[in-house]
Design a protein around this motif. Structure first.
Motif, mmCIF file in Angstrom:
data_model
loop_
_atom_site.group_PDB
_atom_site.id
_atom_site.type_symbol
_atom_site.label_atom_id
_atom_site.label_comp_id
_atom_site.label_asym_id
_atom_site.label_seq_id
_atom_site.Cartn_x
_atom_site.Cartn_y
_atom_site.Cartn_z
ATOM 1 N N CYS A 214 -10.387 6.614 11.511
ATOM 2 C CA CYS A 214 -8.507 6.667 10.586
ATOM 3 C C CYS A 214 -8.754 6.466 9.513
ATOM 4 N N PRO A 215 -9.279 5.797 8.301
ATOM 5 C CA PRO A 215 -9.092 4.885 6.998
ATOM 6 C C PRO A 215 -7.286 4.482 7.232
ATOM 7 N N THR A 216 -7.370 2.859 7.243
ATOM 8 C CA THR A 216 -5.979 2.537 7.411
ATOM 9 C C THR A 216 -5.727 2.475 5.928
ATOM 10 N N GLN A 217 -4.145 2.681 5.555
ATOM 11 C CA GLN A 217 -3.706 2.841 4.354
ATOM 12 C C GLN A 217 -4.125 0.271 3.964
ATOM 13 N N PRO A 218 -4.370 0.353 2.486
ATOM 14 C CA PRO A 218 -4.151 -1.382 2.097
ATOM 15 C C PRO A 218 -3.154 -1.596 3.296
ATOM 16 N N ASP A 219 -3.644 -2.586 3.874
ATOM 17 C CA ASP A 219 -2.213 -3.667 3.690
ATOM 18 C C ASP A 219 -2.678 -5.400 2.651
ATOM 19 N N PRO A 220 -1.848 -5.692 2.123
ATOM 20 C CA PRO A 220 -1.540 -7.085 0.896
ATOM 21 C C PRO A 220 -2.031 -7.710 2.102
ATOM 22 N N ASN A 221 -1.078 -7.904 3.502
ATOM 23 C CA ASN A 221 -1.031 -9.271 4.435
ATOM 24 C C ASN A 221 -2.637 -9.230 5.218
ATOM 25 N N GLU A 222 -2.784 -7.677 4.919
ATOM 26 C CA GLU A 222 -4.475 -8.475 5.961
ATOM 27 C C GLU A 222 -5.665 -8.364 4.862
ATOM 28 N N VAL A 223 -5.184 -7.935 3.582
ATOM 29 C CA VAL A 223 -6.922 -8.497 2.783
ATOM 30 C C VAL A 223 -7.400 -9.102 2.934
#
Length: 232
Positions: A214-223
């Motif tokens: 299930c694709p995750t939503q972009p998380d700016p804290n994990e990029v």
């Protein structure tokens, strides 16, 4: 000399291509595994802002878990066989397998209760749910896990309730017992993962994990930690 330079240039290009290929494979497999294995639940291991005192921490918050109308929470802090001696009250280590640093698990204080965490999945499909149980005070105990529709303890059961009964033994040293099931859920609908247990049980490492990618939503804290763009 001209031909030598050409040879080195070709070799460098091949090395660069091979390096990019390896980086791309690592990037794809790492991000795919991360998305597939992501726990939908938060604080399933009770390690989010845990207590700092060893042993019992009665009434300590287990947010975002919500307790039912029964007895209060008791977040137990332990640090393995060479650390704090919790005795027969419960396991000397939590269910993570980490034995050389402080870890935590949940007990219900002097009685029984159910507790739950609600979630809204991004994807439809099968989800593996479960966690680990252990006994207290060398006594036998009972518990269960289940998923219900909606928020709370009373919605329609999805799949079935999975009960667990553990016999009395040596609570300090006995291994944690895994309990799990698989349910089918619909995207954008609320569900509640529910754990019930009596006075002689502990719970730890609760999870709800997609059985597919299930694709995750972009998380700016994990990029920068997982999946930065391959090419700027």
């Amino acid at each position: 000399l001209f031909y030598l330079n050409k040879i080195f240039s070709i070799m460098n290009n091949k090395v660069n291509f091979f390096t990019i290929f390896l980086v791309a494979i690592f990037y794809i497999t790492t991000c795919y595994s991360k998305a597939q294995a992501q726990n939908i639940l938060d604080n399933g291991d009770f390690e989010s802002s845990p207590p700092t005192s060893f042993g019992n921490n009665i009434g300590f918050s287990v947010t975002p878990w919500i307790l039912g109308p029964g007895n209060s929470s008791n977040v137990v802090r332990v640090d393995g066989p060479l650390g704090y001696n919790y005795g027969a009250a419960g396991p000397q280590s939590d269910a993570s397998g980490i034995t050389n640093s402080p870890r935590h698990y949940l007990d219900i204080t002097d009685g029984s209760n159910s507790f739950y965490q609600s979630f809204i999945p991004r994807c439809s499909g099968k989800v593996n749910v479960g966690g680990f149980f252990s006994t207290r005070a060398n006594a036998s105990g009972k518990g269960s896990i289940e998923v219900r529709q909606g928020n709370g303890l009373t919605g329609t059961i999805v799949g079935q309730t999975i009960p667990v009964t553990l016999l009395g033994g040596n609570s300090q040293f006995d291994a944690w017992t895994p309990v799990s099931t698989q349910v089918t859920i619909q995207a954008n609908q609320p569900y509640s993962f529910i754990v019930s247990m009596d006075n002689n049980m502990n719970f730890d490492e609760g999870y709800a994990i997609y059985d597919f990618n299930c694709p995750t939503q972009p998380d700016p804290n994990e990029v920068d930690l997982c999946c930065p763009p391959l090419f700027a």
